[in-house]
Design a protein around this motif. Sequence first.
Motif, PDB file in Angstrom:
ATOM      1  N   MET A   8      41.236  30.692  57.913  1.00  0.00           N
ATOM      2  CA  MET A   8      41.765  30.561  56.570  1.00  0.00           C
ATOM      3  C   MET A   8      40.802  29.752  55.731  1.00  0.00           C
ATOM      4  N   VAL A   9      40.508  30.265  54.552  1.00  0.00           N
ATOM      5  CA  VAL A   9      39.611  29.531  53.665  1.00  0.00           C
ATOM      6  C   VAL A   9      40.258  29.447  52.285  1.00  0.00           C
ATOM      7  N   ASN A  10      39.758  28.544  51.484  1.00  0.00           N
ATOM      8  CA  ASN A  10      40.305  28.348  50.147  1.00  0.00           C
ATOM      9  C   ASN A  10      39.162  28.443  49.150  1.00  0.00           C
ATOM     10  N   ASN A  11      39.290  29.345  48.193  1.00  0.00           N
ATOM     11  CA  ASN A  11      38.155  29.537  47.289  1.00  0.00           C
ATOM     12  C   ASN A  11      37.971  28.377  46.312  1.00  0.00           C
ATOM     13  N   ALA A  12      38.913  27.447  46.310  1.00  0.00           N
ATOM     14  CA  ALA A  12      38.702  26.236  45.510  1.00  0.00           C
ATOM     15  C   ALA A  12      37.464  25.516  46.018  1.00  0.00           C
ATOM     16  N   ASP A  13      37.189  25.651  47.315  1.00  0.00           N
ATOM     17  CA  ASP A  13      36.058  24.954  47.920  1.00  0.00           C
ATOM     18  C   ASP A  13      34.712  25.337  47.323  1.00  0.00           C
ATOM     19  N   TRP A  14      34.608  26.571  46.856  1.00  0.00           N
ATOM     20  CA  TRP A  14      33.326  26.925  46.248  1.00  0.00           C
ATOM     21  C   TRP A  14      33.446  27.215  44.756  1.00  0.00           C
ATOM     22  N   LEU A  15      34.563  27.749  44.323  1.00  0.00           N
ATOM     23  CA  LEU A  15      34.667  28.104  42.903  1.00  0.00           C
ATOM     24  C   LEU A  15      34.682  26.882  41.988  1.00  0.00           C
ATOM     25  N   LEU A  16      35.389  25.845  42.407  1.00  0.00           N
ATOM     26  CA  LEU A  16      35.526  24.693  41.518  1.00  0.00           C
ATOM     27  C   LEU A  16      34.204  23.960  41.311  1.00  0.00           C
ATOM     28  N   LYS A  17      33.260  24.203  42.195  1.00  0.00           N
ATOM     29  CA  LYS A  17      31.980  23.509  42.088  1.00  0.00           C
ATOM     30  C   LYS A  17      30.977  24.241  41.207  1.00  0.00           C
ATOM     31  N   LEU A  18      31.306  25.476  40.860  1.00  0.00           N
ATOM     32  CA  LEU A  18      30.327  26.285  40.138  1.00  0.00           C
ATOM     33  C   LEU A  18      29.948  25.666  38.805  1.00  0.00           C
ATOM     34  N   ASN A  19      28.702  25.845  38.488  1.00  0.00           N
ATOM     35  CA  ASN A  19      28.199  25.387  37.206  1.00  0.00           C
ATOM     36  C   ASN A  19      28.125  26.591  36.277  1.00  0.00           C
ATOM     37  N   TYR A  20      28.609  26.411  35.077  1.00  0.00           N
ATOM     38  CA  TYR A  20      28.755  27.558  34.179  1.00  0.00           C
ATOM     39  C   TYR A  20      27.451  28.313  33.925  1.00  0.00           C
ATOM     40  N   ILE A  21      26.439  27.581  33.524  1.00  0.00           N
ATOM     41  CA  ILE A  21      25.174  28.247  33.187  1.00  0.00           C
ATOM     42  C   ILE A  21      24.560  28.912  34.423  1.00  0.00           C
ATOM     43  N   ASP A  22      24.591  28.208  35.535  1.00  0.00           N
ATOM     44  CA  ASP A  22      24.039  28.783  36.762  1.00  0.00           C
ATOM     45  C   ASP A  22      24.759  30.070  37.114  1.00  0.00           C
ATOM     46  N   LEU A  23      26.073  30.033  36.992  1.00  0.00           N
ATOM     47  CA  LEU A  23      26.865  31.211  37.340  1.00  0.00           C
ATOM     48  C   LEU A  23      26.524  32.382  36.418  1.00  0.00           C
ATOM     49  N   LEU A  24      26.431  32.074  35.147  1.00  0.00           N
ATOM     50  CA  LEU A  24      26.117  33.135  34.192  1.00  0.00           C
ATOM     51  C   LEU A  24      24.784  33.787  34.539  1.00  0.00           C
ATOM     52  N   ARG A  25      23.798  32.954  34.842  1.00  0.00           N
ATOM     53  CA  ARG A  25      22.465  33.493  35.121  1.00  0.00           C
ATOM     54  C   ARG A  25      22.404  34.229  36.452  1.00  0.00           C
ATOM     55  N   GLU A  26      23.111  33.686  37.425  1.00  0.00           N
ATOM     56  CA  GLU A  26      23.025  34.271  38.754  1.00  0.00           C
ATOM     57  C   GLU A  26      23.921  35.504  38.903  1.00  0.00           C
ATOM     58  N   ILE A  27      25.150  35.389  38.412  1.00  0.00           N
ATOM     59  CA  ILE A  27      26.162  36.424  38.633  1.00  0.00           C
ATOM     60  C   ILE A  27      26.460  37.223  37.369  1.00  0.00           C
ATOM     61  N   GLY A  28      26.575  36.500  36.269  1.00  0.00           N
ATOM     62  CA  GLY A  28      26.977  37.138  35.019  1.00  0.00           C
ATOM     63  C   GLY A  28      26.078  38.302  34.636  1.00  0.00           C
ATOM     64  N   CYS A  29      24.818  38.188  34.967  1.00  0.00           N
ATOM     65  CA  CYS A  29      23.878  39.242  34.599  1.00  0.00           C
ATOM     66  C   CYS A  29      24.134  40.536  35.373  1.00  0.00           C
ATOM     67  N   CYS A  30      24.891  40.449  36.460  1.00  0.00           N
ATOM     68  CA  CYS A  30      25.155  41.646  37.273  1.00  0.00           C
ATOM     69  C   CYS A  30      26.350  42.443  36.772  1.00  0.00           C
ATOM     70  N   PHE A  31      27.063  41.894  35.806  1.00  0.00           N
ATOM     71  CA  PHE A  31      28.262  42.595  35.344  1.00  0.00           C
ATOM     72  C   PHE A  31      28.052  43.195  33.968  1.00  0.00           C
ATOM     73  N   SER A  32      28.459  44.444  33.842  1.00  0.00           N
ATOM     74  CA  SER A  32      28.386  45.097  32.554  1.00  0.00           C
ATOM     75  C   SER A  32      29.747  45.004  31.884  1.00  0.00           C
TER      76      SER A  32
END
Length: 408
Positions: free
Chosen positions: A118-142
């Motif tokens: 069992m895992v909890n996505n709070a463990d990784w999601l809450l740590k995300l940095n907005y700009i980093d996420l946008l650059r790393e992941i956001g660019c993959c979504f249309s």
Amino acid sequence: MGIYEELQARGLIAQVTNEPEIRELVNHGKATFYIGFDPTADSLHVGHFMALCLMKRLQMAGNRPVVLIGGGTGYVGDPSGRSDLRSMMTPEIIQHNCDCFKKQMERFIEFGEGKAIMVNNADWLLKLNYIDLLREIGCCFSVNNMLRCECYKQRMEKGLSFLEFNYMIMQSYDFYYLFQHYGCNMQVGGDDQWSNMLGGTELIRRKLGKDAHAMTITLLMNSEGKKMGKTASGAVWLDPNKTSPFEFFQYWRNVGDQDVLKCIRMLTFLPLEEIDKMAGWEGSQLNQAKEILAYELTKLVHGEEEAQKAKTASHALFVGGGDDENMPATELTDAQLADGSIGVLELLVACGLAASKSEARRLVQQGGVFADGEKVASIDAAFPAEKLRIGVKLRKGKKVFHKAVLKA
RNA sequence: GGGGGAAUUCCCGAGUGGCCAAAGGGGACAGACUGUAAAUCUGCUGUCAAUGACUUCGGUGGUUCGAAUCCACCUUCCCCCA
């Protein structure tokens, strides 16, 4: 017959990304799959139960389940299948709900070394940095593609906030994360999750150049096309304090003729051969199938003992006899009496059989209330203390039974 | 940022000063029929000390003898322009 074929035969599989590959994977116990559960309430309900059962079936076939608790996604809220904005939950509520989920799940799925995790996505999601996420992941979504998804389309008229719009990205990120850290190669979820799940496989393909799979579970609908597991007063809960085993039993006991077999097939663990035999049942024989369904499910959720009790109580009430042992009951105190007795209207309200005295009045006037088997003829009827001490068996309509007892 | 519209009871939705506890539909509940099913028909659906009274039309104030209805502000949502 492999597990894939069995799931298919039970009508549990709605959509898959790549049938031959998934068949190969699950039939040989090579899948590590996850199902996400967002902590939207303090108890699991029937929809979750289906997912847990599927998890169990796949686990029995040698695959490894990962239960993902949405402690992080709970902060965002899934817009799928919703016509309005979810109310935002406070961190305390989210945490509380997560804890409740955990406790209930442990009854169904075995966790531990080499078993489910069992895992909890709070463990990784809450740590995300907005700009980093946008650059790393956001660019993959249309955005163009996202807006074409069914889950957002439905919201284009009613309004969709940017917060909820991001839910798909969060869920996709979960899959991406689990793929890398847990070797999770398949996501399973309700059919309404399809587009969110594809977001994940797409993200993995773009970022890692690898294939991951997705499989959705058929949503349990009744013949009228409504989601099952809901009553007028809300969901059918797995928590016995929110939906008593008896009520749970009765819910399934009362499904429509057209839906019985489908439910048995999809929800119980009865062997398929046995179920196929029931397929020819008609008329009153189908009534037996309903009882089997109700019993099997109550057993799975509340244990054999509770299932037996519920069945006994149901028989006592509907078939005859007068066994009131397992009837829901309300204890009255002397303070609720006036001049040594209580009027029907007050009694109905006290027992929760009517929401207000006006409603109670209506019920009595329409002839829908029975006390100890006798129709209550007048709204002025009253019950003296001596009678209440022994216990008065109330019946509202045909199916709602309740016992009122005066505390000694 | 500018302009236009919307919010009514469980849900949808009529209602633009008194005839409004508020049409119509759906759902829910109850009655008849039945198999604890479905379909159908009937009743019913704000509350209470019940031929009456009280509370309710997003929120807060105001106008008026009287407000769901008019005015001001606020909140939320939708549409158009940027």
